[in-house]
Every structure is written in structure tokens, then in C-alpha cells.
Write an enzyme that holds these catalytic residues in place. Sequence first.
Site, short mmCIF file in Angstrom:
data_model
loop_
_atom_site.label_atom_id
_atom_site.label_comp_id
_atom_site.label_asym_id
_atom_site.label_seq_id
_atom_site.Cartn_x
_atom_site.Cartn_y
_atom_site.Cartn_z
N PHE A 24 0.83 -1.20 0.00
CA PHE A 24 0.00 0.00 0.00
C PHE A 24 0.87 1.25 0.00
O PHE A 24 1.88 1.31 0.70
CB PHE A 24 -0.88 0.07 1.27
CG PHE A 24 -1.77 -1.10 1.51
CD1 PHE A 24 -3.09 -1.08 1.09
CD2 PHE A 24 -1.31 -2.22 2.20
CE1 PHE A 24 -3.93 -2.16 1.33
CE2 PHE A 24 -2.14 -3.30 2.45
CZ PHE A 24 -3.46 -3.27 2.02
N ASP A 25 0.44 2.25 -0.74
CA ASP A 25 0.93 3.60 -0.52
C ASP A 25 0.28 4.12 0.77
O ASP A 25 -0.71 3.55 1.25
CB ASP A 25 0.56 4.48 -1.72
CG ASP A 25 1.03 5.91 -1.57
OD1 ASP A 25 2.10 6.13 -0.97
OD2 ASP A 25 0.31 6.82 -2.02
#
Length: 308
Positions: free
Chosen positions: A169-170
Site C-alpha cells: 500500500f501507498d
Amino acid sequence: MGIIESRPSLVVAISSRALFDLDESHQVFQTQGVDAYYEYQIQHEEDILAPGVAFSLVRKLLNLNELFQGRVKVEVVLLSRNSADTGLRVFNSIEHHGLDITRAAFTGGRSPFEYASVLDAHLFLSADSDDVARALQSGVAAATIAPAHPGDAQERPLDEGVDQLRIAFDGDAVLFSDEAEKIYRQQGLEAFEASEKAAAKRPLEAGPFRCFLEVLHKLQSLAPEGTAPIRTALVTARGAPAHERVIRTLRTWGIRIDEALFLGGMEKSAFLKAFQADIFFDDQTHHVESAAQFVPAGHVPHGVANKG
């Protein structure tokens, strides 16, 4: 009456174009219209569809039921703009590939995004950016699957000896809100770092993928430490001193993330390849397109980077 034992569950809704390679038939639809598309799918309904960008991810998701030995329930539900007639080819392909997908909604051209929330889906993946945007607005974590590039993620061997599901995930505008990203875009890097350092002990607000990460964490906690069949990573352009607020936010949420990469603006794609991500979620299209050269990637059209 006996007590019904509830199991932790994970529900993922996915479109047929994310699951299978439907580029050829979609081209027919775009160039010749719906009637030609209908005839094409009927004529080819016994032709098995090749895996799409998210196929390997779906197979790993379903495999969690076996790896957790029945202690969790992971379900993948198909949401498709096809009609029941044209969708028969999709179900034939699901059966051929041995995917345990039993529920589907064929909407005959209407957007199926509303069914993602009705199903209490924790994640919705689609090749249609409008459906994804509307799902996000309804409160469902959603991402637009980036097309595969020749010779990259789609053509990787489906069995690489890695059973573990790996999701990256960012941070800002994905796991967290875009409040810090707004300062960066409006005032620059120095102001962003100063603001984040000053707010280090104040948790960030939740982004659209916080609940999905929380469900993954709950499933991970059912396995002895170091043996979970799920591994998560935060891959962010943040660097010191902006790292502290992120760490403290996750601690406040009570969520453990397995790997945290604070890259200080470095290109993310090589790190995602090394992590062997089954999918990566980011709110910025250039990061998604770069990552998609090596791993499946999904664009999250949320936050200031996607305004206008």
C-alpha cells in the site's frame, strides 16, 4: 438451537475484465457495438478466457481458505456489466481454471458498483475507473486495475513457489487521509516535513483502505508469529522526519504492518518487485503505471492528486 460459530471473513468483489483477459471482446464492444459484442461472446462461450491481471491475486485470496484450515472465510464475488447470456463464457472460464467463485452479479450494461456495498465487500477491483470512483464514494475500498505490460506481471508463472499473499500500500490518500499530501502540493516539501514533524504525535485520519488493512491484520493475527500466509507492506515516498507520524498512526490503530519502506522520493517499482507484491495500491497514476511494469497495480482515485 445450537450456537452458530462465526469466522473472520474477507469479501473481495472483482470485475470480469480484471479477472480475465477480455481485451479482444472489449475491442469488439468498443468498435462494433453491443449487438456485435453479444454475438461474439455467444459464439466464443466455449473458448476459455486467459488469466487477467488480477487472476493470480484472486487465486491466492481463495487459497487462504485452505492455508488457514477453515478458520477464516475468504470469498471472491464476480461483478460484471455482462448480461447472463454473455457472462456464461466467464463462468465457464471460472470452472475451467478451478476458481471457487460461486456468486456473481451480471448487470446487463449497468454499473455493478452498488452491489459491492450490498455484499459488504472489503475491496472492489475493476478495470472500469468510473465504477471504482463510485464505489469509493459509497465507502468501499476500490481500485482500478492497471493494464498489464507485455512480458511483465500478467505473464509471470502463476506458481512461483510463493503461497503467501503479499499486498503493498501507498500511505497518503490510500491508508491515510490526504491531509498531509495537500500541504505538500500547496506549500512544498519543506513545509510538508515541518508540518508532519510538528504533528508527529497526532494520528492521521483514516484513508479509504484503512478498513481493508484492518481485516488483513485480523486474519494475520490468527496465525503464529512469522507463519501468517499474508504479508503486508507500506511503500511510501515519505522519508524522515515524516516517518514518525505514520508509525504512531498505525500503532494507535492497533494495526501491524510487516514491512515499511520510507523511500524519500525514490522510485517505488524496484522495491515492489523485490517484495514480490501480488498487488500494489497507490493514488497517483504515475506510480501505478511504473509499478505495473513488474507487479499488478491498482489506482485509487482518491485525494487531492485526483481532484479535477
